[in-house]
Scaffold this active site. Structure first.
Site, PDB file in Angstrom:
ATOM      1  N   ASP A   1       0.886  -1.181   0.140  1.00  0.00           N
ATOM      2  CA  ASP A   1      -0.102   0.134  -0.035  1.00  0.00           C
ATOM      3  C   ASP A   1       0.943   1.356   0.056  1.00  0.00           C
ATOM      4  O   ASP A   1       1.560   1.505   0.987  1.00  0.00           O
ATOM      5  CB  ASP A   1      -0.737  -0.060   1.283  1.00  0.00           C
ATOM      6  CG  ASP A   1      -1.963   1.047   1.353  1.00  0.00           C
ATOM      7  OD1 ASP A   1      -1.717   2.137   0.773  1.00  0.00           O
ATOM      8  OD2 ASP A   1      -2.622   1.090   2.250  1.00  0.00           O
TER       9      ASP A   1
ATOM     10  N   HIS B   1      -8.480   5.417   2.461  1.00  0.00           N
ATOM     11  CA  HIS B   1      -7.752   3.826   2.427  1.00  0.00           C
ATOM     12  C   HIS B   1      -8.540   3.014   1.391  1.00  0.00           C
ATOM     13  O   HIS B   1      -8.718   1.733   1.464  1.00  0.00           O
ATOM     14  CB  HIS B   1      -7.927   3.029   3.696  1.00  0.00           C
ATOM     15  CG  HIS B   1      -6.610   3.419   4.693  1.00  0.00           C
ATOM     16  ND1 HIS B   1      -5.286   3.245   4.648  1.00  0.00           N
ATOM     17  CD2 HIS B   1      -6.624   4.242   5.749  1.00  0.00           C
ATOM     18  CE1 HIS B   1      -4.614   3.855   5.542  1.00  0.00           C
ATOM     19  NE2 HIS B   1      -5.452   4.440   6.218  1.00  0.00           N
TER      20      HIS B   1
ATOM     21  N   ASN C   1      16.822  -7.844   0.172  1.00  0.00           N
ATOM     22  CA  ASN C   1      15.854  -8.422   0.033  1.00  0.00           C
ATOM     23  C   ASN C   1      14.779  -7.680   0.565  1.00  0.00           C
ATOM     24  O   ASN C   1      14.726  -6.839   1.361  1.00  0.00           O
ATOM     25  CB  ASN C   1      15.926  -9.940   0.952  1.00  0.00           C
ATOM     26  CG  ASN C   1      15.050 -10.786   1.085  1.00  0.00           C
ATOM     27  OD1 ASN C   1      13.864 -10.588   1.110  1.00  0.00           O
ATOM     28  ND2 ASN C   1      15.369 -11.920   0.454  1.00  0.00           N
TER      29      ASN C   1
ATOM     30  N   ASP D   1      -7.744  -7.507   0.957  1.00  0.00           N
ATOM     31  CA  ASP D   1      -7.581  -5.857   1.415  1.00  0.00           C
ATOM     32  C   ASP D   1      -8.484  -5.964   2.812  1.00  0.00           C
ATOM     33  O   ASP D   1      -9.398  -6.557   3.155  1.00  0.00           O
ATOM     34  CB  ASP D   1      -8.077  -5.024   0.697  1.00  0.00           C
ATOM     35  CG  ASP D   1      -7.844  -3.605   1.175  1.00  0.00           C
ATOM     36  OD1 ASP D   1      -6.768  -3.277   1.762  1.00  0.00           O
ATOM     37  OD2 ASP D   1      -8.400  -2.394   0.608  1.00  0.00           O
ATOM     38  N   LYS D   2      -7.880  -5.146   3.860  1.00  0.00           N
ATOM     39  CA  LYS D   2      -8.497  -4.781   5.028  1.00  0.00           C
ATOM     40  C   LYS D   2      -8.682  -6.093   5.971  1.00  0.00           C
ATOM     41  O   LYS D   2      -9.534  -6.490   6.834  1.00  0.00           O
ATOM     42  CB  LYS D   2     -10.156  -4.436   4.978  1.00  0.00           C
ATOM     43  CG  LYS D   2      -9.935  -3.135   4.485  1.00  0.00           C
ATOM     44  CD  LYS D   2      -9.274  -1.580   4.775  1.00  0.00           C
ATOM     45  CE  LYS D   2      -9.226  -0.670   4.003  1.00  0.00           C
ATOM     46  NZ  LYS D   2      -8.358  -0.485   2.853  1.00  0.00           N
TER      47      LYS D   2
ATOM     48  N   TYR E   1       1.036   0.263  15.062  1.00  0.00           N
ATOM     49  CA  TYR E   1       0.111   0.232  13.830  1.00  0.00           C
ATOM     50  C   TYR E   1       0.405   1.021  12.613  1.00  0.00           C
ATOM     51  O   TYR E   1       0.390   2.284  12.857  1.00  0.00           O
ATOM     52  CB  TYR E   1      -1.340   0.644  14.417  1.00  0.00           C
ATOM     53  CG  TYR E   1      -2.393   0.156  13.271  1.00  0.00           C
ATOM     54  CD1 TYR E   1      -2.489  -0.955  12.672  1.00  0.00           C
ATOM     55  CD2 TYR E   1      -3.041   1.505  12.649  1.00  0.00           C
ATOM     56  CE1 TYR E   1      -3.542  -1.097  11.605  1.00  0.00           C
ATOM     57  CE2 TYR E   1      -3.823   1.259  11.615  1.00  0.00           C
ATOM     58  CZ  TYR E   1      -4.195  -0.103  11.056  1.00  0.00           C
ATOM     59  OH  TYR E   1      -5.230  -0.299  10.123  1.00  0.00           O
TER      60      TYR E   1
ATOM     61  N   LYS F   1      -2.869  -2.270   7.663  1.00  0.00           N
ATOM     62  CA  LYS F   1      -2.966  -3.670   8.036  1.00  0.00           C
ATOM     63  C   LYS F   1      -2.002  -4.580   6.894  1.00  0.00           C
ATOM     64  O   LYS F   1      -1.557  -3.898   5.960  1.00  0.00           O
ATOM     65  CB  LYS F   1      -4.534  -4.159   7.795  1.00  0.00           C
ATOM     66  CG  LYS F   1      -4.948  -5.405   8.689  1.00  0.00           C
ATOM     67  CD  LYS F   1      -4.588  -5.221  10.057  1.00  0.00           C
ATOM     68  CE  LYS F   1      -4.692  -6.548  10.840  1.00  0.00           C
ATOM     69  NZ  LYS F   1      -4.178  -6.462  12.269  1.00  0.00           N
TER      70      LYS F   1
ATOM     71  N   GLN G   1      -5.752 -27.971 -10.431  1.00  0.00           N
ATOM     72  CA  GLN G   1      -5.824 -29.088 -11.362  1.00  0.00           C
ATOM     73  C   GLN G   1      -4.846 -30.186 -11.291  1.00  0.00           C
ATOM     74  O   GLN G   1      -3.595 -29.883 -10.953  1.00  0.00           O
ATOM     75  CB  GLN G   1      -6.322 -28.680 -12.888  1.00  0.00           C
ATOM     76  CG  GLN G   1      -7.280 -27.637 -12.770  1.00  0.00           C
ATOM     77  CD  GLN G   1      -8.788 -28.360 -12.964  1.00  0.00           C
ATOM     78  OE1 GLN G   1      -9.773 -27.513 -12.619  1.00  0.00           O
ATOM     79  NE2 GLN G   1      -8.727 -29.591 -13.079  1.00  0.00           N
ATOM     80  N   SER G   2      -4.993 -31.303 -12.145  1.00  0.00           N
ATOM     81  CA  SER G   2      -3.929 -32.460 -12.488  1.00  0.00           C
ATOM     82  C   SER G   2      -2.898 -32.553 -11.150  1.00  0.00           C
ATOM     83  O   SER G   2      -1.961 -32.499 -11.389  1.00  0.00           O
ATOM     84  CB  SER G   2      -3.006 -32.045 -13.829  1.00  0.00           C
ATOM     85  OG  SER G   2      -3.961 -31.522 -14.800  1.00  0.00           O
TER      86      SER G   2
ATOM     87  N   ASP H   1     -14.756   1.173   6.259  1.00  0.00           N
ATOM     88  CA  ASP H   1     -13.670   0.758   5.564  1.00  0.00           C
ATOM     89  C   ASP H   1     -13.728  -0.530   5.111  1.00  0.00           C
ATOM     90  O   ASP H   1     -12.619  -1.230   5.414  1.00  0.00           O
ATOM     91  CB  ASP H   1     -12.244   1.322   6.365  1.00  0.00           C
ATOM     92  CG  ASP H   1     -12.164   2.554   6.277  1.00  0.00           C
ATOM     93  OD1 ASP H   1     -12.876   3.476   5.703  1.00  0.00           O
ATOM     94  OD2 ASP H   1     -11.053   3.057   6.891  1.00  0.00           O
TER      95      ASP H   1
HETATM   96  P1  13P Z   1      -8.367 -32.635 -13.495  1.00  0.00           P
HETATM   97  O1  13P Z   1      -8.561 -32.077 -15.113  1.00  0.00           O
HETATM   98  O2  13P Z   1      -7.266 -31.763 -12.827  1.00  0.00           O
HETATM   99  O3  13P Z   1      -7.947 -34.223 -13.314  1.00  0.00           O
HETATM  100  O4  13P Z   1      -9.820 -32.206 -12.694  1.00  0.00           O
HETATM  101  C1  13P Z   1     -11.235 -32.662 -13.038  1.00  0.00           C
HETATM  102  C2  13P Z   1     -12.057 -31.487 -12.903  1.00  0.00           C
HETATM  103  O5  13P Z   1     -11.745 -30.223 -13.418  1.00  0.00           O
HETATM  104  C3  13P Z   1     -13.218 -31.868 -12.112  1.00  0.00           C
HETATM  105  O6  13P Z   1     -13.817 -30.517 -11.812  1.00  0.00           O
HETATM  106  P1  13P Z   2      -5.080  -0.486   4.777  1.00  0.00           P
HETATM  107  O1  13P Z   2      -4.174  -1.453   6.070  1.00  0.00           O
HETATM  108  O2  13P Z   2      -5.785  -1.217   3.812  1.00  0.00           O
HETATM  109  O3  13P Z   2      -4.095   0.481   4.666  1.00  0.00           O
HETATM  110  O4  13P Z   2      -6.513   0.020   5.863  1.00  0.00           O
HETATM  111  C1  13P Z   2      -6.102   0.787   7.128  1.00  0.00           C
HETATM  112  C2  13P Z   2      -7.267   1.166   7.865  1.00  0.00           C
HETATM  113  O5  13P Z   2      -6.854   1.563   8.965  1.00  0.00           O
HETATM  114  C3  13P Z   2      -8.619   1.169   7.256  1.00  0.00           C
HETATM  115  O6  13P Z   2      -9.315   1.355   8.184  1.00  0.00           O
HETATM  116 MG    MG Z   3      -4.029   1.867   3.060  1.00  0.00          MG
HETATM  117 MG    MG Z   4      -5.035  -2.190   2.240  1.00  0.00          MG
END
Ligand code: 13P
Ligand code: 13P
Ligand code: MG
Ligand code: MG
Length: 367
Positions: free
Chosen positions: A11, A18, A101, A128-129, A230, A233, A243-244, A288
Site C-alpha cells: 500500500d 484507504h 531482500n 484488503d483490510k 500500527y 494492515k 488441477q491435475s 472501511d
Molecule cells: P483434472 O482435470 O485436474 O483432473 O480435474 C477434473 C475437474 O476439473 C473436475 O472438476
Molecule cells: P489498509 O491496511 O488497507 O491501509 O487500511 C487501513 C485502515 O486503517 C482502514 O480502516
Molecule cells: Mg491503506
Molecule cells: Mg489495504
C-alpha cells in the site's frame, strides 16, 4: 527450466483515504515493469488500496534482482502518490534503503518456483483490510477438507493429502504438518490465526508432482511486528496452483463461498466477514470494509500469464456477498464491543493503548 511467480504487494497510497489505488500509480508501476528485461510477464493491479505486482521470471524465489525491481517500482509509485498528496503515500515502505531482500521491509510477498505442467492453472488471491491468518481457513479447506475438496476422496493423484508449512509469526519458528494424519494437531495451531499461519503447501512424496515444489504460498508479513506500531494492515496475498494432481479450480474457489470472519476491518481493529468480489468491486467503503478478497486466474505458459480471469465476478458468489452483508450488519451493531472489536491482546499494536494510557493513573487499588 523452472518458472517463478512472484506476487509482491504494498500500500503506497490511495484515494480517498484507504479506499482505492489511484490509476496513476498503476500506470507508474506498469511503466517500471515494462522497462526491465528481468521478467517474462507481469500484471499490475490493485485490491482496494493495495498495489499488486504479479510477475513471472527465471530468477527463483528471494532473488535480489526481482526484489529490488519490486522495491524500486513501489518507490516510484509512492513518489507519484506523494505528488498527488494521496492518503498514506509510501505507507508500507517501512525502511529507507533497500538491502538485498524485500522481506521485512513492509511489502507482502508470495513466491513459488515450480516445474510447469503441460497446462498450468494458477490463481492469485488478493485481500484488503485483513491479515495473513485470513488465508488459514480457505487454504485448509482447499488442501485438507474432504467436505470442500471432493478430489481428496475421489482423485487418486492426491488422495494421500498434502504437507503444510505452518509459521509461528510471533516466535519466528516453523513446523511441517502432514494431513490428514496430523489434521487435528494442525487445526490446534492454525485456528489461532493471528499467530500461526500457513505459509506453504507441498505435495507428498511419491505423488504426481515434485514433493519439493510448493503448490501454494501465502504472504505472512506483519507490518506491526516490523514497525512496532500500527501502520495499516498486512493485507495478504496468495498463489495457488490448481488441477491435475491438485484441487480443481472450483475446489480452490469453493472455500470462499463461506464469508468467514477475519480481523483487520476499520483501523485494523475489528473482525468482520470476508467478501469475495470482482476486482472492480474491491473498494472498501462501508466502515472501511467489509474485508475483500479478489481471485485472478491464469494459465501460466512458459511464464506467460494468460489471463487474468476475474473469478469472483460471478453470480454464483452473489449469495455469499449477501450473507457477508448480513454478517457485516450484525457485527457492526456491536459497536466498540468484542468480538467485533479485536481482543485486547490483538489491540496492542493499534492506537488503543495510547487512549488507555491517559487514565491509567486514575485506577485505585481495591485491596
Ligand atoms: P483434472 O482435470 O485436474 O483432473 O480435474 C477434473 C475437474 O476439473 C473436475 O472438476
Ligand atoms: P489498509 O491496511 O488497507 O491501509 O487500511 C487501513 C485502515 O486503517 C482502514 O480502516
Ligand atoms: Mg491503506
Ligand atoms: Mg489495504
Amino acid at each position: 527450466m523452472k518458472t517463478t511467480i512472484s506476487l509482491i504487494k504494498a500500500d503506497v497510497g490511495s484515494c480517498p483515504g484507504h479506499a482505492v489505488v489511484h490509476p496513476d500509480l498503476i500506470k507508474t508501476a506498469e511503466k517500471a515493469l515494462k522497462e526491465t528485461d528481468l521478467l517474462i510477464d507481469y500484471v499490475v493491479t490493485n485490491c482496494g488500496d493495495d498495489l499488486e505486482l504479479i510477475m513471472t521470471h527465471h530468477h527463483g524465489v528471494d532473488s535480489d534482482k526481482i526484489h529490488q525491481l519490486a522495491w524500486d517500482t513501489f518507490e516510484k509509485a509512492a513518489n507519484r502518490a506523494k505528488e498527488l498528496r494521496l492518503y498514506g503515500a509510501g505507507q508500507d515502505l517501512l525502511k529507507d534503503a533497500f538491502s538485498g531482500n524485500i522481506r521485512g521491509m513492509g511489502p507482502g510477498i508470495a513466491e513459488i518456483e515450480f516445474t510447469e505442467r503441460k497446462a498450468e492453472p494458477v490463481v492469485t488471491f488478493l485481500m484488503d483490510k485483513t491479515e495473513p491468518g485470513a488465508f488459514n481457513l480457505p487454504i485448509f479447506r482447499m488442501f485438507a477438507d474432504p467436505f470442500s475438496t471432493a478430489g481428496l476422496i475421489i482423485d487418486p493423484s492426491f488422495h494421500q493429502g498434502f504437507r503444510f508449512e505452518v509459521w509461528d509469526i510471533k516466535e519466528h519458528k516453523k513446523v511441517m504438518m502432514s494431513c490428514p494424519e496430523e489434521m487435528y494437531d494442525m487445526l490446534a495451531l492454525i485456528g489461532a490465526k493471528s499467530r500461526y499461519v500457513i505459509k506453504r503447501v507441498y505435495p507428498k512424496q511419491g505423488g504426481k508432482l515434485p514433493a519439493d515444489e510448493p503448490v501454494a504460498c501465502i504472504s505472512t508479513e506483519k507490518l506491526s511486528l516490523i514497525a512496532g506500531e500500527y501502520v495499516g494492515k498486512d493485507d495478504p496475498v496468495a498463489i495457488v496452483r490448481a488441477q491435475s494432481g491438485l484441487p480443481a479450480l472450483g475446489e480452490v474457489l469453493e472455500p470462499f463461498a463461506f464469508p468467514h470472519l477475519v480481523s483487520g476491518w476499520m483501523r485494523g481493529s475489528h473482525n468482520g466477514p470476508i467478501m469475495p468480489v470482482a476486482q472492480r468491486s474491491a473498494r472498501c467503503t462501508r466502515f472501511d470494509g467489509p474485508p475483500r478478497v479478489v481471485a485472478l486466474g491464469f494459465q501460466c505458459s512458459g511464464g506467460t500469464l494468460i489471463g487474468p480471469v476475474d473469478l469472483f465476478d460471478d453470480p454464483a458468489f452473489d449469495r455469499t456477498r449477501r450473507q457477508a452483508q448480513k454478517i457485516a450488519d450484525y457485527m457492526r451493531r456491536h459497536g466498540p464491543f468484542e468480538p467485533h472489536r479485536l481482543p485486547q491482546e490483538d489491540m496492542e499494536y493499534t492506537t488503543l493503548p495510547k487512549v488507555l494510557e491517559r487514565f491509567k493513573n486514575r485506577f485505585e487499588s481495591m485491596e
